[in-house]
Enzyme design. Structure first.
Site, PDB file in Angstrom:
ATOM      1  N   LYS B  78      -6.845   5.645 -12.691  1.00  0.00           N
ATOM      2  CA  LYS B  78      -6.236   4.452 -12.082  1.00  0.00           C
ATOM      3  C   LYS B  78      -6.958   4.119 -10.787  1.00  0.00           C
ATOM      4  O   LYS B  78      -7.339   5.020 -10.030  1.00  0.00           O
ATOM      5  CB  LYS B  78      -4.742   4.722 -11.814  1.00  0.00           C
ATOM      6  CG  LYS B  78      -3.961   3.499 -11.336  1.00  0.00           C
ATOM      7  CD  LYS B  78      -2.479   3.804 -11.159  1.00  0.00           C
ATOM      8  CE  LYS B  78      -1.689   2.571 -10.712  1.00  0.00           C
ATOM      9  NZ  LYS B  78      -0.248   2.857 -10.535  1.00  0.00           N
ATOM     10  N   SER B 159       3.137  -0.522 -12.452  1.00  0.00           N
ATOM     11  CA  SER B 159       1.832  -0.948 -11.986  1.00  0.00           C
ATOM     12  C   SER B 159       0.662  -0.308 -12.733  1.00  0.00           C
ATOM     13  O   SER B 159      -0.448  -0.815 -12.671  1.00  0.00           O
ATOM     14  CB  SER B 159       1.680  -0.613 -10.498  1.00  0.00           C
ATOM     15  OG  SER B 159       1.628   0.787 -10.290  1.00  0.00           O
ATOM     16  N   SER B 183       6.244   3.239 -12.080  1.00  0.00           N
ATOM     17  CA  SER B 183       4.939   2.699 -12.454  1.00  0.00           C
ATOM     18  C   SER B 183       4.167   3.524 -13.494  1.00  0.00           C
ATOM     19  O   SER B 183       3.152   3.064 -14.001  1.00  0.00           O
ATOM     20  CB  SER B 183       4.054   2.531 -11.221  1.00  0.00           C
ATOM     21  OG  SER B 183       4.415   1.371 -10.530  1.00  0.00           O
TER      22      SER B 183
END
Lengths: 95, 493, 490
Positions: B78, B159, B183
């Site tokens: 990420k 997210s 998330s």
């Protein structure tokens, strides 16, 4: 309480975010909406409750007083938008 | 082997070890898949050279008999994790072009365990969002589509949207995610994969771009429970560079995996039955309860009385911390700078931050600034920290009676892009089931349960006691065995 | 108690002063990073990625800084808080990379304490207690340079993250002199404790000066805060200026504005910084990157055990145990370096000679150093050499006059007094035979004066002493010379 456009401007100023008049107009109701929603916390009886300080019980560890870092000026300045003579450079500050 | 990219973390690790294929073959297969999957916009940058170098190192290690836990496994990282020499943006224009001179502890741990990096995964800007629509680098698309024949673009959640999409589309066997208020779990649920947020402090936050420090936790997202256990073992660990890191040994989560949960008491929090949630969510929850019962667990109804205050609490604390954490993006030392002509320092700050941050980030910074500002601290922030203590106490009391909690992960299946962007609060409500465990710092895992009537994945969430990742993983494994979730999105991209 | 009053048109005004002193904590590394705190390094060479606030960097607290704050608190007899916490003070400035300063607002590490100041070193009854409100730990900011480039200011983060103790007094001072005495005493204690080097020129100690005025007995007036004043003299000057400015404002019908001001040492005035920013709103909240600081009993005990004898205790011991006059004790204990030097001297000489030694240090040594423009730290005469000199006086080897000569030579050459005495033959003689011979010569050469003396002109005795000493090149033992002269003159 209600957030007016003056408050939006004040908050934006504190947060150092430039906002246009149109943004201010849009933000005021948005923030009001969100703040109105979180307002419901006021109804919770918190008497005698200490604010949370650590999510999971844990103790602060203290570091030994040893120089283990620094001497990496190139790395520190590597991503700077403007760096000169080993310094970061910013628009001149008049004090 | 025909399609190596269908393999998960454990299968790749074992196959490389056993010589079924080389790590290089694996890396090449995934690199090709990443390229083919660009329509999903899951990656901000692709780093094939990193994956290949790690693969070659893995093959050499195998020859030398020195394989590491993740040798030969290429992962997606990420874009919230600082990766040395590779652009790290947190999904923000503010950090476009920023190449850290340092490595985050979590990515460093994974690489030290032999893993390679396929690329940096797209995400909501600074992890603020539940649909990956706040990324400066564009929306991520879910590989899933509704079975209505329409081609409506769906969100992978957020997210960690790029992370979820990449795993669901098999562009990567496993990825890192981060979870501040859901998330990891919500996108996992939206895309039919597994993801665990460990206990706060298990994974170091060093080198992870901060959103809300008291909530941010890294965790893995992967095909299944075992893969998550393997990855978490590599990611977690005490880090003296993070003062909130837990100084505890990392358990052997994989070795101790067991789906035998007979006698475990699983709590069903009654406050999680909320109005307005689609019936299908309730149905899958009931199904999950039945599976747990089938596995020999005892089902107990419990109460978490302050549940309804969790999101408002979250939306005070997280923005407050974020407003301060994001103050460092000022155009001085890294990232974007916008300096108006003849402008002073303040003008530069204001222009830089106006241009560098997107609308949602600005909104949250504004809220955070407001709730901390003079005269409001007690009413908002301090009150929220007290309610947070009550929420944590609710969990503690529930865990006096039960070992785990089973709840829905998200209040709906994946929604269409653009469907909720107009109403921030509607978007925030996505985390209604995920938020409370974040506030209490508890380990929580999303596992896929089935498809809804539109053919979209639905997930359930297991929440455990602090530090009891093993209990969570084991129950999730028992769940997984019974759910037998094998649905896959059709490759349209 | 101070009688300091400002004479205004409407009568007398009293000034009320509180000081917030920022003292750089003596430590090798910074408060939350492993970068060095060394003064004067190349720009940005002592900066870690934490100090530069790179994304994802986290603070880790330096134990030594905690220890120094606690020891300082103990030295000020202050409440030590076993549970304290760091807060973020949020504001934007180019010298503040994080966009916040990690500080302690709500739960400081040290609570209330006090400092005793003496307004007159010779007079114990001039003692006054000044309350300490709190001490907290915080990060220093970086440095901006404005004169290097026409349109840029340059940022050096070497100081960014260095540990500071903010020592906040109560508004207990009533005159510039009291503030001066307070700051000197505080600096003395910090140096004794070793928690701050107290070098105000290098900025390792500086003060924010809070001043208000009122009619005696009236409630506190509105105060102003003059920031970052960096010498005792400037602090006193700032107070003097600011107090009379406020009196002028009030007497001309105005009101004092609560504001931040700047001291201009060239013009010796303070001026408003109002132009700088709208009102600050620091949005303090607990730093979520850190946990509360919890001090164990063992840690506290170790801190206490490591404290040296402090200036007040030492002064009292010098007076009561060593028998020093109050003034000497006060002068010798004011600075830890002086006391250390004096005690090293006594270690060689013996405490029995403490009074004589203290007089010699204060008059002879300090006089000489003053003349040479030197400090004790770079004194050409070591404590050991001084002890030897004083021992030579004590055992009669040197007369006072000879001792002064020898001391001068020591200052010039850095040689040991024994060597000087030996090489230059400056030993005092008590040899009666030799002295009697010289006396006989002197009397013979001054028959007329001898007659006058014997005729009753007693004052001439000094003349004979002088002549005899002169003839002996100053080496005659004065007591023996006196005695033998009296005998010879009958």
């Amino acid at each position: 309480m209600s957030v007016d456009t003056a408050t939006v401007r004040h908050i934006a100023r504190l947060a150092r975010i430039a906002v246009s008049d149109a943004e201010v107009e849009a933000l005021a109701p948005e923030l009001n909406n969100i703040l109105g929603w979180v307002e419901q916390l006021q109804e919770v009886d918190v008497s005698g409750v200490e604010p949370m300080t650590a999510v999971i019980p844990n103790h602060l560890r203290l570091r030994e007083d040893k120089v283990t870092d620094g001497g990496i000026r190139e790395a520190v300045l590597a991503n700077a938008p403007v760096a000169e003579h080993g310094f970061f450079a910013v628009p001149k500050v008049i004090e | 082997m025909s399609d190596l990219t269908q393999l998960g973390v454990a299968a790749i690790r074992d196959g490389v070890r056993d010589g079924a294929f080389s790590a290089r073959e694996i890396a090449e297969a995934f690199i090709a898949q990443v390229e083919k999957g660009r329509a999903l916009n899951a990656f901000v940058i692709e780093t094939p050279e990193h994956a290949l170098a790690a693969a070659d190192a893995a093959d050499a290690a195998r020859a030398a008999g020195a394989l590491k836990p993740l040798s030969g496994v290429p992962l997606g990282i990420k874009d919230l994790f600082a990766t040395k020499g590779y652009q790290t943006t947190a999904g923000s224009h503010m950090l476009e072009g920023f190449k850290p001179v340092y490595e985050s502890t979590v990515s460093g741990n994974l690489f030290a365990a032999g893993a390679g990096m396929l690329g940096k995964l797209n995400m909501d800007e600074f992890a603020m969002g539940s649909s990956n629509e706040t990324s400066f680098f564009g929306n991520v698309l879910s590989p899933w589509r509704r079975n209505d024949g329409g081609n409506a673009a769906l969100t992978p959640g957020g997210s960690s949207g790029g992370s979820a999409s990449a795993v669901a589309a098999r562009l990567a066997p496993g990825v890192t995610g981060t979870d501040t208020g859901g998330s990891i779990r919500q996108p996992a649920a939206f895309t039919g994969i597994s993801g665990i947020k460990p206990t706060y402090g298990r994974c170091s936050r060093f080198g992870m771009v901060a959103f809300a420090s008291s909530l941010d936790q890294a965790g893995p997202m992967a095909h299944d429970v075992r893969d998550c256990a393997i990855m978490l073992e590599a990611m977690a660990g005490f880090d003296p560079k993070d003062s909130t890191s837990l100084d505890l040994p990392v358990p052997n989560w994989e070795a101790n995996l067991s789906s035998d949960i007979r006698g475990k008491r699983i709590g069903i929090p009654r406050e999680y039955r909320i109005d307005g949630v689609p019936a299908e969510i309730d149905q899958v929850w009931e199904q999950g309860i039945a599976w747990m019962r089938d596995a020999g667990a005892e089902i107990v109804e419990v109460s978490l009385p302050h549940t309804r205050y969790a999101l408002p609490t979250y939306y005070i604390i997280a923005p407050a911390e974020a407003s301060s954490n994001l103050a460092r993006y000022d155009g001085v030392r890294y990232g974007q700078r916008v300096a108006p002509e003849n402008g002073n320092l303040t003008d530069m700050y204001e222009a830089t931050r106006a241009a560098g941050f997107g609308a949602e980030v600005k909104r949250r910074i504004m809220i955070g600034t407001y709730v901390l500002s003079a005269g409001f601290y007690d009413a908002y922030f301090n009150q929220a920290q007290k309610v947070r203590a009550l929420i944590a106490r609710d969990f503690e009391q529930a865990f006096d009676k039960v070992d785990l909690l089973l709840t829905p992960t998200a209040p709906s299946a994946a929604f269409g892009l653009g469907e909720k962007t107009a109403d921030p609060i509607a978007m925030y409500l996505n985390d209604v089931f995920a938020g409370p465990a974040s506030l209490a710092g508890l380990p929580a895992m999303a596992v896929p349960a089935g498809l809804d009537s539109q053919g979209l994945p639905l997930g359930l969430q297991l929440i455990g006691r602090a530090l009891d990742e093993q209990g969570v993983l084991n129950a999730a494994l028992a769940f997984e065995e019974r759910a037998g979730f094998t649905a896959r999105p059709e490759a349209w991209w | 108690m101070s009688n300091y009053r400002i004479q205004g048109a409407t009568g007398e005004w009293e000034v009320v002063i509180g000081l917030e002193v920022h003292a750089q904590v003596t430590s090798a590394a910074k408060l939350f990073s492993g970068a060095s705190t060394e003064f004067g390094a190349e720009p940005n060479s002592q900066v870690s990625l934490v100090d530069a606030a790179m994304p994802g960097m986290l603070p880790v607290l330096n134990q030594e800084c905690v220890r120094q704050a606690v020891r300082t608190g103990m030295a000020l007899e202050a409440q030590i808080n076993p549970w304290s916490r760091f807060d973020r003070k949020n504001y934007f400035y180019a010298d503040l990379p994080q966009g916040y300063q990690i500080s302690q607002l709500y739960h400081p590490i040290v609570g209330e304490g006090e400092i005793e100041i003496l307004l007159d070193e010779k007079d114990e009854s001039s003692a006054k207690k000044v309350g300490i409100e709190r001490i907290h730990l915080e990060q220093d900011a970086g440095k901006l340079m404005h004169d290097q480039h026409p349109s840029f200011s340059y940022v050096d983060l070497n100081r960014s993250g260095v540990a500071l103790m903010e020592i906040v007094s109560k508004p207990d001072m009533r005159s510039p002199e009291e503030a001066g005495a307070y700051i000197r005493k505080l600096r003395s204690i910090l140096r004794y404790v070793g928690s701050c080097d107290g070098n105000m020129e290098q900025g390792s100690m500086r003060a924010d000066v809070n001043v208000s005025v009122r009619k005696p007995g009236a409630p506190f007036g509105t105060r102003t805060e003059t920031k970052n004043v960096n010498s005792v003299r400037f602090i006193m000057a700032a107070i003097e200026y600011e107090a009379s400015r406020q009196v002028d404002v009030l007497e001309s019908g105005g009101t004092v504005v609560q504001e931040t001001r700047l001291f201009d040492p060239d013009k010796v005035e303070t001026r408003s910084l109002r132009s700088k920013e709208e009102a600050h709103d620091y949005r303090y909240f607990p730093d979520p990157d850190l946990l509360p600081v919890e001090l164990t009993d063992a840690f506290l005990e170790e801190c206490r055990a490591s404290l040296p004898e402090l200036p007040d205790a030492k002064r009292r011991r010098y007076e009561t145990v060593l028998g020093l006059p109050a003034y000497n004790a006060s002068v010798l204990t004011a600075e830890v370096d002086t006391a250390r030097w004096f005690e090293e001297l006594l270690g060689h000489l013996g405490e029995a000679h403490a009074v004589r030694a203290s007089n010699w240090v204060i008059s002879d040594l300090f006089g000489a150093l003053n003349r040479l423009g030197r400090s004790l730290a770079d004194s050409p005469v070591t404590a050991k050499q001084a002890a030897e000199l004083l021992a030579l006086i004590a055992d009669g080897t040197l007369s006072g006059t000879l001792a002064k000569q020898v001391f001068e030579l020591m200052l010039e050459t850095g040689q040991d007094p024994g060597v000087i005495v030996e090489e230059r033959g400056l030993k005092q003689t008590s040899d009666t035979g030799a002295i009697e011979k010289v006396i006989a010569d002197v009397l013979a050469a001054n028959q007329d004066k001898v007659s006058e003396y014997r005729g009753g002109k007693d004052k001439l005795f000094g003349f004979f002493v002088g002549q005899t000493m002169k003839a002996m090149a100053g080496k005659g033992n004065p007591a023996v010379v006196n005695e033998l002269l009296k005998k010879a003159l009958g």
